[in-house]
Enzyme design. Sequence first.
Site, PDB file in Angstrom:
ATOM      1  N   TYR A   1      -8.576 -23.554 -11.174  1.00  0.00           N
ATOM      2  CA  TYR A   1      -8.937 -23.955 -12.542  1.00  0.00           C
ATOM      3  C   TYR A   1      -7.706 -24.342 -13.354  1.00  0.00           C
ATOM      4  O   TYR A   1      -7.715 -25.325 -14.092  1.00  0.00           O
ATOM      5  CB  TYR A   1      -9.689 -22.832 -13.251  1.00  0.00           C
TER       6      TYR A   1
ATOM      7  N   GLU B   1     -18.279 -12.381  -4.243  1.00  0.00           N
ATOM      8  CA  GLU B   1     -17.762 -11.633  -5.389  1.00  0.00           C
ATOM      9  C   GLU B   1     -17.949 -10.123  -5.243  1.00  0.00           C
ATOM     10  O   GLU B   1     -17.639  -9.373  -6.157  1.00  0.00           O
ATOM     11  CB  GLU B   1     -18.431 -12.115  -6.678  1.00  0.00           C
TER      12      GLU B   1
ATOM     13  N   GLU C   1     -21.981 -21.089 -15.649  1.00  0.00           N
ATOM     14  CA  GLU C   1     -22.292 -19.719 -15.239  1.00  0.00           C
ATOM     15  C   GLU C   1     -21.803 -19.450 -13.827  1.00  0.00           C
ATOM     16  O   GLU C   1     -21.202 -18.420 -13.559  1.00  0.00           O
ATOM     17  CB  GLU C   1     -23.801 -19.476 -15.336  1.00  0.00           C
TER      18      GLU C   1
ATOM     19  N   GLY D   1     -15.588 -28.624  -5.025  1.00  0.00           N
ATOM     20  CA  GLY D   1     -15.429 -27.876  -6.275  1.00  0.00           C
ATOM     21  C   GLY D   1     -14.923 -28.771  -7.389  1.00  0.00           C
ATOM     22  O   GLY D   1     -15.435 -28.737  -8.506  1.00  0.00           O
TER      23      GLY D   1
ATOM     24  N   GLY E   1     -11.935 -26.926   0.129  1.00  0.00           N
ATOM     25  CA  GLY E   1     -10.790 -27.777   0.406  1.00  0.00           C
ATOM     26  C   GLY E   1     -11.169 -29.232   0.628  1.00  0.00           C
ATOM     27  O   GLY E   1     -10.306 -30.074   0.817  1.00  0.00           O
TER      28      GLY E   1
ATOM     29  N   VAL F   1     -18.832 -23.023  -3.634  1.00  0.00           N
ATOM     30  CA  VAL F   1     -18.828 -23.912  -2.474  1.00  0.00           C
ATOM     31  C   VAL F   1     -18.747 -23.009  -1.248  1.00  0.00           C
ATOM     32  O   VAL F   1     -17.944 -22.068  -1.210  1.00  0.00           O
ATOM     33  CB  VAL F   1     -17.638 -24.897  -2.517  1.00  0.00           C
TER      34      VAL F   1
ATOM     35  N   ASN G   1      -9.791 -12.917  -8.658  1.00  0.00           N
ATOM     36  CA  ASN G   1     -10.031 -14.148  -7.906  1.00  0.00           C
ATOM     37  C   ASN G   1      -8.893 -15.152  -8.107  1.00  0.00           C
ATOM     38  O   ASN G   1      -9.058 -16.210  -8.719  1.00  0.00           O
ATOM     39  CB  ASN G   1     -11.381 -14.742  -8.315  1.00  0.00           C
TER      40      ASN G   1
ATOM     41  N   GLY H   1     -12.873 -31.055  -1.651  1.00  0.00           N
ATOM     42  CA  GLY H   1     -13.058 -31.736  -2.929  1.00  0.00           C
ATOM     43  C   GLY H   1     -14.383 -31.468  -3.613  1.00  0.00           C
ATOM     44  O   GLY H   1     -14.637 -32.011  -4.691  1.00  0.00           O
TER      45      GLY H   1
END
Length: 157
Positions: A129, A24, A81, A95, A91, A85, A122, A93
Site C-alpha cells: 500500500y 488473517e 473492507e 492486487g 505478484g 488475492v 501484515n 498485478g
Amino acid sequence: MIRSATPEDVPVIARLIRALAEYEKLSHQVILREEDLTRHLFGERPHAEVVLAEEAGAVVGFALFFHTYSTFLARPSLYLEDLFVLPEHRGGGHGKALLSHLARLAVERGCGRFEWSVLDWNAPSIAFYESFGAVPMKDWTVFRLTGEALTRLAGRT
C-alpha cells in the site's frame, strides 16, 4: 481483468472471504451465510459492492467496498473492507489492478478519500500500500462494538 460481481458469484466471493480470514488467522470469526451476502450485495438496498480479479477465466481475487461520508470534506469516501488475492496468484498485478479500479471509481464518484484498514502485523500488505503513496493514519484508533456490547448500547439488553 477486473469485473463487477454478479449474484452468481456469491459462492466464489464466500470462498475468497473464508480464504482471507484464514490468511488473517481469523477463521474462527467467520459466520457468513451466502444468502446474507446475496441480500446485502444484490438486494433491494445493497450495502456493499464487489469487484473480482480474473485470470484465464478464473476468479483469483476480490475487493469488497462501500461508501462512507467525510463531513470535513462534505464528500463521499470509498472504503475498502476487504482486498484479497489467492496466494498462488500474488505478484501478477491483480492486487494493483483491483486498487487502481477502485481508485478510478472513487474519482468518478466524486469521493474525497479512499481508505482501508490493515492488520499491524501484515508487513507485506503495508509495504504494498505504501508503494502507491498510501499513508497510515497513526493518530487514529479503530473502535468496534459487536455482540452483547452492541445490543446493550442499542438499548435491547
